[in-house]
Enzyme design. Sequence first.
Site, PDB file in Angstrom:
ATOM      1  N   GLY A 114       0.826  -1.190   0.000  1.00  0.00           N
ATOM      2  CA  GLY A 114       0.000   0.000   0.000  1.00  0.00           C
ATOM      3  C   GLY A 114       0.866   1.249   0.000  1.00  0.00           C
ATOM      4  O   GLY A 114       2.057   1.208   0.327  1.00  0.00           O
ATOM      5  N   CYS A 115       0.290   2.382  -0.345  1.00  0.00           N
ATOM      6  CA  CYS A 115       1.088   3.617  -0.465  1.00  0.00           C
ATOM      7  C   CYS A 115       1.615   4.074   0.889  1.00  0.00           C
ATOM      8  O   CYS A 115       2.826   4.266   1.058  1.00  0.00           O
ATOM      9  CB  CYS A 115       0.280   4.703  -1.163  1.00  0.00           C
ATOM     10  SG  CYS A 115      -1.326   5.080  -0.425  1.00  0.00           S
ATOM     11  N   TYR A 116       0.738   4.261   1.878  1.00  0.00           N
ATOM     12  CA  TYR A 116       1.216   4.641   3.205  1.00  0.00           C
ATOM     13  C   TYR A 116       2.152   3.565   3.762  1.00  0.00           C
ATOM     14  O   TYR A 116       3.164   3.871   4.391  1.00  0.00           O
ATOM     15  CB  TYR A 116       0.045   4.817   4.170  1.00  0.00           C
ATOM     16  CG  TYR A 116      -0.776   6.056   3.968  1.00  0.00           C
ATOM     17  CD1 TYR A 116      -0.221   7.327   4.140  1.00  0.00           C
ATOM     18  CD2 TYR A 116      -2.123   5.967   3.634  1.00  0.00           C
ATOM     19  CE1 TYR A 116      -0.984   8.465   3.978  1.00  0.00           C
ATOM     20  CE2 TYR A 116      -2.894   7.105   3.472  1.00  0.00           C
ATOM     21  CZ  TYR A 116      -2.327   8.351   3.641  1.00  0.00           C
ATOM     22  OH  TYR A 116      -3.091   9.485   3.482  1.00  0.00           O
ATOM     23  N   PHE A 285       7.319  10.439  -1.744  1.00  0.00           N
ATOM     24  CA  PHE A 285       7.184   9.711  -3.003  1.00  0.00           C
ATOM     25  C   PHE A 285       5.807   9.993  -3.584  1.00  0.00           C
ATOM     26  O   PHE A 285       4.999  10.708  -2.986  1.00  0.00           O
ATOM     27  CB  PHE A 285       7.406   8.208  -2.792  1.00  0.00           C
ATOM     28  CG  PHE A 285       6.523   7.578  -1.741  1.00  0.00           C
ATOM     29  CD1 PHE A 285       5.461   6.768  -2.100  1.00  0.00           C
ATOM     30  CD2 PHE A 285       6.756   7.793  -0.386  1.00  0.00           C
ATOM     31  CE1 PHE A 285       4.645   6.186  -1.143  1.00  0.00           C
ATOM     32  CE2 PHE A 285       5.949   7.216   0.586  1.00  0.00           C
ATOM     33  CZ  PHE A 285       4.891   6.411   0.205  1.00  0.00           C
TER      34      PHE A 285
END
Length: 314
Positions: A114-116, A285
């Site tokens: 996942g991004c986080y 990012f």
Amino acid sequence: MKKVFIDGSEGTTGLRIFERFQVRDDIELLKIDSDKRKDPEEIKKFINASDITFLCLPDAAAIEAVELCDNPDTVIIDASTAHRTEPGWAYGFPELSENHRQAIASGKRIAVPGCYASGFIGLAYPLVKGGILPEDYPVSIFAVSGYSGGGKKLIGKYEEEGRDAKYDSARMYAWGQAHKHLKEMKAVTGLKREPLFCPMTTNYNSGMIVQIPLYTDLMTQKKTPEEIRNYLADYYKGEKFIKVMPFGADVEAGGEIFSDACAGWDGMEIFVTGNDERIVVASRFDNLGKGASGAAIQCMNIVMGCDEAKGLNL
């Protein structure tokens, strides 16, 4: 020439993968008719005809799609939350260790972080595995992301004409500490407790910063900010996708770090700042780059045995 299918090609992650494929000459993209993209039989046909299938779907749909695959040679790269802590699935963050990279290279089932979670794990995993942070450290995470990470529904709320004025300000959410990324944050890093996680989205499309504040007297090994920075720089030495910034980079930037500065880029920057008592480690990012689509394509490149950065923006 690899045959590639994107199941969920009209979502934000799928669209970014599709965009990155426009410069590729080593894949054949299998395209399902738009009126059949939710037809299980049609989806099954495309999955099993592919060498590599990307799943850019909600969790339940991703689980169902995996069950449709009966071709033992098809590699599935899942961008949903569904399989990130499941046995038999490689975790798609190759920079964490050589074992992670090899599991991706040889695996048939790969779960994209996942991004986080990517931003957190990229910071915490080396510190825990290096014995700097104890496994029972009471970790807190403060993070801000562009609204594109929330998918089409949230994007629509931010971008609709005459939108609600409340979306002009920061949107705090997941206060109940049940965010879907918490499970992988704990499992992948080896922490004994889930972090206390405070995310927010605000009024820009993409890019994010994930921050972990640390008390040095609670570390297993008490280190200065510069020592932590040098440790992380050595840990990620030679990695194309992760750039550990020079110590003091935040000061040189005037003490201001902007969360959308990496939008459109597929790598991750790491910053370390603080003093002898309190340290902040942070990653910056694109939530749709290293935090989603870019990471998925990097995993595909590893599977294919080509340059990990092929077709990506570094």
